[in-house]
Enzyme design. Structure first.
Site, mmCIF file in Angstrom:
data_model
loop_
_atom_site.group_PDB
_atom_site.id
_atom_site.type_symbol
_atom_site.label_atom_id
_atom_site.label_comp_id
_atom_site.label_asym_id
_atom_site.label_seq_id
_atom_site.Cartn_x
_atom_site.Cartn_y
_atom_site.Cartn_z
ATOM 1 N N ASP A 316 27.541 50.882 46.934
ATOM 2 C CA ASP A 316 28.794 50.242 47.291
ATOM 3 C C ASP A 316 29.945 51.058 46.688
ATOM 4 O O ASP A 316 29.720 52.019 45.932
ATOM 5 C CB ASP A 316 28.786 48.781 46.789
ATOM 6 C CG ASP A 316 29.759 47.912 47.542
ATOM 7 O OD1 ASP A 316 29.555 46.698 47.610
ATOM 8 O OD2 ASP A 316 30.744 48.460 48.103
ATOM 9 N N GLU A 522 36.231 39.193 48.589
ATOM 10 C CA GLU A 522 35.505 39.533 47.360
ATOM 11 C C GLU A 522 35.959 38.687 46.179
ATOM 12 O O GLU A 522 36.171 37.478 46.335
ATOM 13 C CB GLU A 522 35.625 41.040 47.116
ATOM 14 C CG GLU A 522 35.077 41.854 48.307
ATOM 15 C CD GLU A 522 34.872 43.316 47.993
ATOM 16 O OE1 GLU A 522 35.262 44.160 48.817
ATOM 17 O OE2 GLU A 522 34.301 43.627 46.928
HETATM 18 C C1 GLC Z 1 33.538 46.823 49.238
HETATM 19 C C2 GLC Z 1 32.417 45.874 49.606
HETATM 20 C C3 GLC Z 1 31.515 46.383 50.689
HETATM 21 C C4 GLC Z 1 32.281 47.311 51.617
HETATM 22 C C5 GLC Z 1 32.709 48.522 50.819
HETATM 23 C C6 GLC Z 1 33.555 49.486 51.659
HETATM 24 O O1 GLC Z 1 33.779 46.764 47.862
HETATM 25 O O2 GLC Z 1 31.596 45.385 48.537
HETATM 26 O O3 GLC Z 1 31.012 45.239 51.385
HETATM 27 O O4 GLC Z 1 31.448 47.703 52.700
HETATM 28 O O5 GLC Z 1 33.424 48.179 49.643
HETATM 29 O O6 GLC Z 1 34.765 48.897 52.033
#
Ligand code: GLC
Length: 636
Positions: A316, A522
């Site tokens: 991530d 988030e």
């Molecule tokens: C974010 C998320 C993930 C996402 C990534 C790119 O922090 O946790 O779901 O795909 O970063 O944006």
């Protein structure tokens, strides 16, 4: 003579063609023919040929993914970078059109193609409810609403529509679907989860076949698959147990035994792999105190070696950095643990040299074996060769008309209709309130969420956190949909927060009160009290105390509503419906019946949480699977 000379010319020409082709096949690297560039070769042969040509720096470059704001075509060329992404809200410029996106992605791609080996990048973006970063794209209901439809075929069609809109912008990779099993609605990402029930989540992985295309009969189940240039690579996320953290605290610790992990959080991944998902993203969260980004047992031993996942595993955003607490406390240790756990591509996403230099040092010191790097490269190249990008690396305008098309908006409207859950329809002894009459003389529409496209789309819309107002993107508000649905001579009065005297003085036939949560994404969405955004509760009390009322809740999850239910004549959970508010009017006025079923338990009070279907002490306000139905009346 002439005849002879003609034949000899023909023969010479034929021999020249043969010898040129033969020469191309056997020419040493760099002089004409390269097996890895030959689409007629088997993928494994192309992978082997390319890998043996790659330097360590080129291999580590392919394991690197950078945000578009941190790269130039020259960096992509010089470091042989594997992938570029748009993080939430990372756009060429505000309200950029599809052509602008194509131009941006192609400029990066041309940088990569000018590298020594010309390995194309894949460009990733969070298209998690339609192509939601992009202005005027169709915004579908978030996953919690799709879970309420219990309709895998609908979700597959949404995947196909989303793939077309993503391809319209020249992009070929999406970080979707999120197959989290949210077990506590206090989690700020609960709306990204289809359900608290793993079997509902499992059924919704049908979106992968929509996004990537269906593996053809006889095709290899479980192998990464991409079915054409109208499809995109998918990414099942976040592996594993992201929805099970303590008190729903984002990126926190999931305490669970192996049986719970396998029965609650893992089933979606079994199905996603069968559907041919090409990539899997690791969760920020921990399992029993071990960071998922450092969990070799779950990433390598189980996902790769037991489940036989053959695509690539991606971290991530700064997920490697967060292996330590605080983040970045020991980056060398983090890279060693993350790559050692089995992560193949790292969403760095900013400072590529630090990551590349750190991993290079670890490999040269034999702390990370070359076999680990080669496993990552083989997986990444397998996915890239499968996309056809070596043959057709640049985006074009073939699908331009697909972005926000009416067909897709109609599909989104269908999804909204099917996602709404009717929780109350009249007081016990009274006749049902819904469907509402379209020919009422005067109706009131009230509430903070009635006339706000940003609110009804929620987080991950145009920007990471989503926004407010009706200029965020294109679509129809719930107020707009109501106004279009009722008869021409029905007067629709909108007042966001009216006082009771105003309501009483107008002799309204009924009121529709639309309230809910403000957009979030988030950790910003983590909540301990799950209340309606102010002054939603007061609006319900004031309006419903003065006239017959239908309350529509626009939220990413169940919210604290129990004290107000008796004040309402009817209650509808609309979740985060997205750009097509018409779907709400369709069922409110009876053009279609209510069919949605709760994908999540609706609690009475937050101190009951976590509380999920099957729990021993299960005492919900509305249970998982609950949903009243109405018959379509054609909207009389
Ligand atoms: C974010 C998320 C993930 C996402 C990534 C790119 O922090 O946790 O779901 O795909 O970063 O944006």
């Amino acid at each position: 003579m002439a005849k002879l000379s003609f034949l000899s010319m023909g023969m010479i020409l034929f021999l020249c063609c043969c010898s040129a082709a033969a020469a191309a096949r056997t020419a040493p690297a760099g002089q004409g023919y390269s097996k890895y560039k030959d689409p007629g070769q088997p993928v494994n042969a192309r992978i082997r040929d390319l890998m043996q040509r790659m330097t360590l720096q080129e291999k580590i470059g392919q394991m690197t993914q950078l945000d578009r704001a941190s790269v130039t075509p020259e960096i992509l060329r010089d470091y042989s970078i594997g992938s570029v992404l748009s993080g939430g809200g990372s756009v060429p410029f505000p309200k950029a059109k599809a052509r602008d996106w194509i131009d941006m992605v192609n400029s990066y791609q041309n940088g990569s193609l000018s590298s020594r080996l010309g390995i194309p990048i894949i460009y990733g973006i969070d298209a998690v409810h339609g192509h939601n970063n992009v202005y005027q794209a169709t915004i579908f209901p978030h996953n919690v609403g799709l879970g309420a439809t219990r309709d895998p075929d609908l979700v597959k069609r949404i995947g196909a529509a989303t793939a077309l809109e993503v391809r319209a912008t020249g992009i070929n990779y999406v970080f979707a679907p999120c197959i989290a099993v949210c077990r506590d609605p206090r989690w700020g990402r609960c709306y990204e989860s289809y359900s608290e029930d793993p079997s509902v989540v499992q059924s919704m992985t049908s979106i992968i076949s929509g996004l990537q295309g269906e593996i053809p009969a006889g095709g290899r189940k479980g192998a990464p698959y991409l079915g054409g240039n109208d499809k995109v690579l998918a990414c099942a996320k976040h592996y594993v147990g992201d929805g099970g953290t303590a008190r729903g605290i984002n990126e926190n610790n999931t305490v669970a035994d192996w049986h719970e992990m396998l029965s609650i959080h893992m089933p979606g991944y079994y199905k996603a792999i069968i559907e041919g998902v090409s990539t899997i993203m690791v969760s920020y969260s921990s399992w029993n105190g071990v960071k998922m980004h450092a969990n070799r047992f779950l990433v390598t031993d189980f996902l790769k070696n037991t489940l036989k996942f053959r695509g690539f595993v991606i971290s991530d955003w700064e997920g490697i950095d967060k292996i330590t607490t605080p983040a970045d406390a020991n980056y060398t240790y983090s890279v060693q643990m993350g790559i050692g756990a089995g992560i193949d591509m790292v969403m760095v996403p900013y400072n590529h040299t630090v990551f590349i230099d750190t991993l290079t040092r670890l490999v040269k010191a034999d702390v990370i074996p070359m076999s680990r790097i080669d496993d990552a490269i083989e997986r990444i190249l397998r996915v890239k060769f499968m996309t056809g990008l070596f043959e057709k690396p640049l985006g074009d305008q073939t699908f331009l008309s697909q972005l926000g098309s009416q067909e897709h908006r109609d599909l989104a409207r269908e999804a909204v209709r099917k996602s709404l859950v009717l929780l109350k329809n009249g007081h016990k002894a009274d006749p049902p309130v819904l469907p509402l009459a379209k020919n009422a003389s005067k109706i009131l529409v009230a509430g903070t969420h009635a006339n706000n496209l940003g609110y009804q789309c929620g987080g991950w819309t145009i920007t990471w956190q989503g926004g407010s107002g009706n200029n965020l993107t294109s679509g129809t508000t719930i107020l707009g949909a109501i106004s279009k649905a009722v008869d021409l001579d029905t007067e629709v009065v909108f007042s966001e927060n009216p006082d009771p005297d105003f309501v009483r003085s107008h002799n309204f036939s009924y009121a529709i009160v639309v309230v809910g949560e403000l957009p979030y994404a988030e950790t910003a969405g983590d909540s301990t009290n799950l209340t309606l955004a102010e002054p939603g509760g007061d609006i319900i009390q004031k309006v419903c105390g003065a006239v017959k009322c239908v309350v529509v809740v626009v939220s990413g999850r169940p919210v604290t509503i129990e004290p107000r239910v008796d004040q309402m004549d009817a209650l509808v959970a609309a979740w985060l419906p997205g750009s097509q508010g018409e779907g709400v009017a369709d069922v409110l006025f009876g053009d279609y019946g209510f069919t949605g079923k709760l994908p999540r338990t609706w609690f009475k009070t937050v101190d009951q949480l976590p509380m999920n279907v099957g729990d021993p002490h299960y005492d919900p306000l509305f249970p998982f699977g609950f949903g009243l139905t109405t018959e379509p009346t054609g909207g009389q």
